[in-house]
Scaffold this motif. Structure first.
Motif, PDB file in Angstrom:
ATOM      1  N   SER A  67       5.661  -1.613  -1.619  1.00 49.88           N
ATOM      2  CA  SER A  67       4.349  -2.011  -1.981  1.00 49.88           C
ATOM      3  C   SER A  67       3.496  -0.778  -1.948  1.00 49.88           C
ATOM      4  O   SER A  67       3.424  -0.329  -0.513  1.00 49.88           O
ATOM      5  CB  SER A  67       4.030  -3.244  -1.808  1.00 49.88           C
ATOM      6  N   TRP A  68       2.360  -0.689  -2.448  1.00 51.54           N
ATOM      7  CA  TRP A  68       1.236   0.092  -1.943  1.00 51.54           C
ATOM      8  C   TRP A  68      -0.117  -0.834  -1.841  1.00 51.54           C
ATOM      9  O   TRP A  68      -0.364  -1.721  -3.016  1.00 51.54           O
ATOM     10  CB  TRP A  68       0.993   1.049  -3.031  1.00 51.54           C
ATOM     11  N   TYR A  69      -0.832  -0.555  -0.944  1.00 53.85           N
ATOM     12  CA  TYR A  69      -2.215  -1.304  -0.965  1.00 53.85           C
ATOM     13  C   TYR A  69      -3.313  -0.196  -0.679  1.00 53.85           C
ATOM     14  O   TYR A  69      -3.018   0.843  -0.085  1.00 53.85           O
ATOM     15  CB  TYR A  69      -2.154  -2.270   0.472  1.00 53.85           C
ATOM     16  N   ARG A  70      -4.438  -0.608  -0.990  1.00 52.08           N
ATOM     17  CA  ARG A  70      -5.628   0.045  -0.608  1.00 52.08           C
ATOM     18  C   ARG A  70      -6.451  -0.999  -0.014  1.00 52.08           C
ATOM     19  O   ARG A  70      -6.520  -2.095  -0.035  1.00 52.08           O
ATOM     20  CB  ARG A  70      -6.266   0.427  -1.769  1.00 52.08           C
ATOM     21  N   GLN A  71      -7.124  -0.321   1.161  1.00 51.51           N
ATOM     22  CA  GLN A  71      -8.132  -1.096   1.954  1.00 51.51           C
ATOM     23  C   GLN A  71      -9.137  -0.526   2.089  1.00 51.51           C
ATOM     24  O   GLN A  71      -9.666   0.773   2.481  1.00 51.51           O
ATOM     25  CB  GLN A  71      -7.408  -1.074   3.397  1.00 51.51           C
ATOM     26  N   ASP A  72     -10.315  -1.520   1.624  1.00 54.24           N
ATOM     27  CA  ASP A  72     -11.934  -0.977   1.794  1.00 54.24           C
ATOM     28  C   ASP A  72     -12.505  -1.823   2.430  1.00 54.24           C
ATOM     29  O   ASP A  72     -12.176  -3.159   2.488  1.00 54.24           O
ATOM     30  CB  ASP A  72     -12.489  -0.938   0.165  1.00 54.24           C
ATOM     31  N   PRO A  73     -13.676  -1.502   3.255  1.00 54.42           N
ATOM     32  CA  PRO A  73     -14.357  -2.283   4.012  1.00 54.42           C
ATOM     33  C   PRO A  73     -14.823  -3.666   3.346  1.00 54.42           C
ATOM     34  O   PRO A  73     -15.403  -3.540   2.207  1.00 54.42           O
ATOM     35  CB  PRO A  73     -15.785  -1.449   4.348  1.00 54.42           C
ATOM     36  N   GLY A  74     -14.659  -4.821   3.891  1.00 55.07           N
ATOM     37  CA  GLY A  74     -15.132  -6.082   3.494  1.00 55.07           C
ATOM     38  C   GLY A  74     -14.253  -6.676   2.284  1.00 55.07           C
ATOM     39  O   GLY A  74     -14.414  -7.629   2.083  1.00 55.07           O
ATOM     40  N   LEU A  75     -13.152  -5.732   1.789  1.00 53.11           N
ATOM     41  CA  LEU A  75     -12.109  -6.280   0.819  1.00 53.11           C
ATOM     42  C   LEU A  75     -10.672  -6.387   1.354  1.00 53.11           C
ATOM     43  O   LEU A  75     -10.215  -6.879   0.407  1.00 53.11           O
ATOM     44  CB  LEU A  75     -12.251  -5.291  -0.308  1.00 53.11           C
ATOM     45  N   GLY A  76     -10.524  -6.271   2.436  1.00 44.94           N
ATOM     46  CA  GLY A  76      -8.963  -6.519   2.839  1.00 44.94           C
ATOM     47  C   GLY A  76      -8.284  -5.625   2.242  1.00 44.94           C
ATOM     48  O   GLY A  76      -8.397  -4.481   1.760  1.00 44.94           O
ATOM     49  N   LEU A  77      -6.886  -5.981   2.123  1.00 43.89           N
ATOM     50  CA  LEU A  77      -5.662  -5.262   1.261  1.00 43.89           C
ATOM     51  C   LEU A  77      -5.872  -5.709   0.364  1.00 43.89           C
ATOM     52  O   LEU A  77      -5.705  -6.824  -0.365  1.00 43.89           O
ATOM     53  CB  LEU A  77      -4.666  -5.616   2.305  1.00 43.89           C
ATOM     54  N   ARG A  78      -5.779  -4.785  -0.996  1.00 43.47           N
ATOM     55  CA  ARG A  78      -5.616  -4.908  -2.305  1.00 43.47           C
ATOM     56  C   ARG A  78      -4.406  -4.179  -2.759  1.00 43.47           C
ATOM     57  O   ARG A  78      -4.274  -3.210  -2.430  1.00 43.47           O
ATOM     58  CB  ARG A  78      -6.679  -4.768  -3.095  1.00 43.47           C
ATOM     59  N   GLN A  79      -3.567  -5.128  -3.482  1.00 47.28           N
ATOM     60  CA  GLN A  79      -2.319  -4.521  -4.020  1.00 47.28           C
ATOM     61  C   GLN A  79      -2.486  -3.691  -5.153  1.00 47.28           C
ATOM     62  O   GLN A  79      -3.181  -4.320  -6.090  1.00 47.28           O
ATOM     63  CB  GLN A  79      -1.092  -5.474  -3.930  1.00 47.28           C
ATOM     64  N   ILE A  80      -1.940  -2.332  -5.272  1.00 45.89           N
ATOM     65  CA  ILE A  80      -1.836  -1.391  -6.273  1.00 45.89           C
ATOM     66  C   ILE A  80      -0.850  -1.824  -7.299  1.00 45.89           C
ATOM     67  O   ILE A  80      -0.986  -2.128  -8.332  1.00 45.89           O
ATOM     68  CB  ILE A  80      -2.029  -0.246  -5.739  1.00 45.89           C
ATOM     69  N   TYR A  81       0.584  -1.603  -6.544  1.00 43.29           N
ATOM     70  CA  TYR A  81       1.787  -1.686  -7.186  1.00 43.29           C
ATOM     71  C   TYR A  81       2.689  -2.351  -6.085  1.00 43.29           C
ATOM     72  O   TYR A  81       2.711  -1.970  -5.013  1.00 43.29           O
ATOM     73  CB  TYR A  81       2.259  -0.307  -7.884  1.00 43.29           C
TER      74      TYR A  81
END
Lengths: 114, 113
Positions: A33-47
């Protein structure tokens, strides 16, 4: 040593220049799995991918592509990067999902799109 | 969409105190896991609790799960400065080909010496 390897660790690029972030695991894991992490948004899954040739969209797939031609590799492709894709990216894998298996994470890729 | 939501967003305590973080989720689950992230690093698995379990221990960690309230808590006892990190809960949700992981936004824990 069992691990998930991501490359590069840091990447600075310009808008529109195609790039690939590689991810490889040596544990014979089916799920990746791939995730992106942005301040205040936690980990969001991409694919994510349940196995070879089986991929599906996560929460934020727009602007990204993936492929799973081999079990060990799961590259993340940004065909035309934009500044809003500046983020910290993580690849992760697990043996199989659904049986309570834990995720193993890579060290992350800090991407800056100018 | 995020399945899990941690509470509080940030927590600051003194060394030796206990730290409690909570996680709420929306749909039924099979498992709930807690992960730790040191600044900017990859997440590391801490503990897993199954839906038929109510409490689980691992060293100074204690996790509880209340499926009727769709919530879990992570307790770190006798905290140390080295426990300073962000903590995330992850739940499984059913998808087309099986199940998938979904993470909450995390709790940032600061343990002051």
């Amino acid at each position: 040593e069992a691990q998930v390897t991501q490359n590069p660790r840091y990447l600075i690029t310009v808008t529109g220049k195609k790039l690939t972030v590689t991810c490889s695991q040596n544990m014979n894991h089916e799920y990746m799995s791939w995730y992106r992490q942005d301040p205040g948004l936690g980990l969001r899954q991409i694919y994510y991918s349940m196995n070879v040739e089986v991929t599906d969209k996560g929460d934020v797939p727009e602007g990204y592509k993936v492929s799973r031609k081999e079990k060990r590799n799961f590259p993340l492709i940004l065909e035309s990067p934009s500044p809003n894709q500046t983020s910290l990216y993580f690849c992760a894998s697990s043996l199989i999902w659904g049986a309570g298996e834990k995720l193993f994470f890579g060290s992350g890729t800090q991407l800056s799109v100018l | 969409s995020q399945q899990g939501e941690e509470d509080p967003q940030a927590l600051s305590i003194q060394e030796g105190e206990n730290a409690t973080m909570n996680c709420s989720y929306k749909t039924s689950i099979n498992n709930l896991q807690w992960y730790r992230q040191n600044s900017g690093r990859g997440l590391v698995h801490l503990i897993l609790i199954r839906s038929n379990e109510r409490e689980k221990h691992s060293g100074r960690l204690r996790v509880t799960l209340d499926t009727s309230k769709k919530s879990s808590s992570l307790l770190i006892t006798a905290s140390r400065a080295a426990d300073t990190a962000s903590y995330f809960c992850a739940t499984d949700v059913r998808v087309n080909y099986g199940q998938n992981f979904v993470f909450g936004p995390g709790t940032r824990l600061s343990v002051l010496p």
